[in-house]
Design a protein around this motif. Structure first.
Motif, PDB file in Angstrom:
ATOM      1  N   GLU A  25       0.811  -1.214   0.000  1.00 43.59           N
ATOM      2  CA  GLU A  25       0.000   0.000   0.000  1.00 43.59           C
ATOM      3  C   GLU A  25       0.846   1.267   0.000  1.00 43.59           C
ATOM      4  O   GLU A  25       0.408   2.318  -0.476  1.00 43.59           O
ATOM      5  CB  GLU A  25      -0.925   0.020   1.226  1.00 43.59           C
ATOM      6  N   THR A  28       1.395   3.473  -3.075  1.00 41.11           N
ATOM      7  CA  THR A  28       0.180   4.086  -3.616  1.00 41.11           C
ATOM      8  C   THR A  28      -0.274   5.310  -2.819  1.00 41.11           C
ATOM      9  O   THR A  28      -1.270   5.939  -3.186  1.00 41.11           O
ATOM     10  CB  THR A  28      -0.976   3.071  -3.642  1.00 41.11           C
ATOM     11  N   ARG A  43      -1.680   8.734   4.316  1.00 45.53           N
ATOM     12  CA  ARG A  43      -3.092   8.520   4.589  1.00 45.53           C
ATOM     13  C   ARG A  43      -3.296   8.567   6.102  1.00 45.53           C
ATOM     14  O   ARG A  43      -2.349   8.343   6.867  1.00 45.53           O
ATOM     15  CB  ARG A  43      -3.602   7.177   4.039  1.00 45.53           C
ATOM     16  N   SER A  45      -6.338   7.575   9.306  1.00 49.20           N
ATOM     17  CA  SER A  45      -7.639   7.198   9.853  1.00 49.20           C
ATOM     18  C   SER A  45      -7.582   7.310  11.371  1.00 49.20           C
ATOM     19  O   SER A  45      -6.499   7.255  11.967  1.00 49.20           O
ATOM     20  CB  SER A  45      -8.030   5.772   9.450  1.00 49.20           C
ATOM     21  N   HIS A  62     -14.647   9.884   9.121  1.00 45.13           N
ATOM     22  CA  HIS A  62     -13.434  10.552   8.647  1.00 45.13           C
ATOM     23  C   HIS A  62     -13.555  12.068   8.794  1.00 45.13           C
ATOM     24  O   HIS A  62     -14.565  12.664   8.410  1.00 45.13           O
ATOM     25  CB  HIS A  62     -13.181  10.188   7.187  1.00 45.13           C
ATOM     26  N   LEU A  83      -6.720  11.429   2.804  1.00 42.81           N
ATOM     27  CA  LEU A  83      -7.573  10.292   2.483  1.00 42.81           C
ATOM     28  C   LEU A  83      -7.403   9.217   3.557  1.00 42.81           C
ATOM     29  O   LEU A  83      -6.346   9.098   4.179  1.00 42.81           O
ATOM     30  CB  LEU A  83      -7.217   9.733   1.111  1.00 42.81           C
ATOM     31  N   LEU A  85      -7.096   5.399   5.440  1.00 38.74           N
ATOM     32  CA  LEU A  85      -6.371   4.159   5.194  1.00 38.74           C
ATOM     33  C   LEU A  85      -7.223   3.186   4.382  1.00 38.74           C
ATOM     34  O   LEU A  85      -8.453   3.178   4.485  1.00 38.74           O
ATOM     35  CB  LEU A  85      -6.004   3.471   6.517  1.00 38.74           C
ATOM     36  N   ARG A  86      -6.546   2.340   3.627  1.00 33.50           N
ATOM     37  CA  ARG A  86      -7.232   1.277   2.880  1.00 33.50           C
ATOM     38  C   ARG A  86      -6.838  -0.104   3.400  1.00 33.50           C
ATOM     39  O   ARG A  86      -7.217  -1.116   2.813  1.00 33.50           O
ATOM     40  CB  ARG A  86      -6.903   1.393   1.389  1.00 33.50           C
ATOM     41  N   ILE A  87      -6.065  -0.123   4.487  1.00 33.04           N
ATOM     42  CA  ILE A  87      -5.628  -1.395   5.075  1.00 33.04           C
ATOM     43  C   ILE A  87      -6.090  -1.451   6.536  1.00 33.04           C
ATOM     44  O   ILE A  87      -6.547  -0.460   7.098  1.00 33.04           O
ATOM     45  CB  ILE A  87      -4.095  -1.576   4.982  1.00 33.04           C
ATOM     46  N   ASP A  88      -5.961  -2.624   7.141  1.00 32.10           N
ATOM     47  CA  ASP A  88      -6.350  -2.840   8.533  1.00 32.10           C
ATOM     48  C   ASP A  88      -5.136  -2.629   9.439  1.00 32.10           C
ATOM     49  O   ASP A  88      -4.182  -3.403   9.372  1.00 32.10           O
ATOM     50  CB  ASP A  88      -6.879  -4.267   8.682  1.00 32.10           C
TER      51      ASP A  88
END
Length: 233
Positions: A25, A28, A43, A45, A62, A83, A85-88
Motif C-alpha cells: 500500500e 500508492t 493517509r 484514519s 473521517h 484520504l 487508510l485502505r488497510i487494517d
C-alpha cells in the motif's frame, strides 16, 4: 506481546515483518500537500478503542486532522485533509496499546498515519519538518515498515528542556518505539540516498489519548482553530 515503558518513558517493540498487503500500500499513498514539497505521502484514519478480551477497534467518521500551533509551528492550526487508510492497522494499534500499556478500563482515541518519505537527487528526505517537538498527545508510536536504499533517519529522544538526545537509534524495518509524549520531545534526521539513486522510508505514526481528552471532533477542531485549546480539555 506485553511490555512496559521504562523509567525514561519509552519502549522498543519488535513487530516483525509486515504482510505484503500492508507493504504494497505504501507506494500508492497520495502526496501530503501540506509539507511544502514532494517528499512525503500519507493517509490517515482515526479510531476509538476499548478492551474486552483484546483491544477492539471502532473506525471513526473521517475528519480533517489538526494540531495546535504550540505543538506544530509549521502546520499547526490548519485543518489538514487526508484520504483514509485502505488497510487494517489493528495489529500495530494493539502492539502500541500493549507496549504502553494503556489502561484497559478506559476507552482511547487513536490517530493512525501511514506515511512514506522519499529521497533522491532532487528531493530532500525530510522526516520531521518541524524539528524537535512534542505531538501534544499522551503516547506516541513510530513503527517502521520498510527502509529501502537509505542512510540516516535516526530517531532522537530528548528532554523537554534540552536539544541533547538521551537516546539516538535507527529503527529498522519491523521495529517500533513507543513513548510518553508528555515527558519528552522527539526528532528524526533526514534520510539520504546514494547520488543518482532514490530511496524511501515507510512508517506508521500512532497517537493515543483517552477518549475524554480526544484530539478529534468538531469541538476540538474549533478550539484549535481559535487558539483556545489546551491540554486537559
Amino acid at each position: 506481546m506485553y511490555v512496559t515503558l521504562n523509567n525514561q518513558g519509552y519502549q522498543l517493540v519488535a513487530l516483525g515483518n509486515f504482510p505484503d498487503a500492508i507493504r504494497d500500500e505504501f507506494p500508492t499513498l497520495p502526496l501530503d500537500r501540506y509539507c511544502g514539497g514532494k517528499f512525503r505521502y500519507r493517509r490517515l484514519s482515526q479510531y476509538r478503542i476499548r478492551h474486552a478480551s483484546t483491544w477492539e477497534l471502532e473506525l471513526l467518521p473521517h475528519r480533517p486532522y489538526c494540531q495546535a500551533t504550540q505543538y506544530n509551528s509549521v502546520m499547526g492550526g490548519l485543518l489538514r485533509k487526508f484520504l483514509p487508510l485502505r488497510i487494517d492497522p489493528s495489529t500495530v494499534i494493539r502492539a502500541g496499546a500493549d507496549a504502553v500499556p494503556l489502561d484497559k478500563t478506559l476507552e482511547w482515541q487513536v490517530d493512525v498515519h501511514q506515511c512514506r518519505v522519499i529521497v533522491n537527487d532532487d528531493t530532500r528526505g525530510v522526516l520531521v519538518p518541524e524539528g524537535p517537538h512534542r505531538d501534544g498527545h499522551t503516547y506516541s508510536m513510530i513503527a517502521v515498515v520498510d527502509r529501502q536504499n537509505i542512510g540516516s533517519g535516526e530517531t532522537h529522544l530528548m528532554p523537554l528542556d534540552s536539544d541533547e538526545p538521551f537516546l539516538t537509534l535507527t529503527l529498522r524495518a519491523g521495529e517500533a518505539i513507543v513513548l510518553d509524549d508528555r515527558v519528552m520531545r522527539h526528532h528524526a534526521t533526514d534520510i539520504t540516498a546514494p547520488v543518482g539513486q532514490k530511496g524511501h522510508r515507510d512508517v506508521f505514526l500512532l497517537a493515543f489519548n483517552t477518549w475524554p481528552e480526544r484530539r478529534y471532533g468538531e469541538a476540538y477542531e474549533a478550539a484549535v482553530l481559535n487558539g483556545t485549546w489546551r491540554v486537559g480539555q
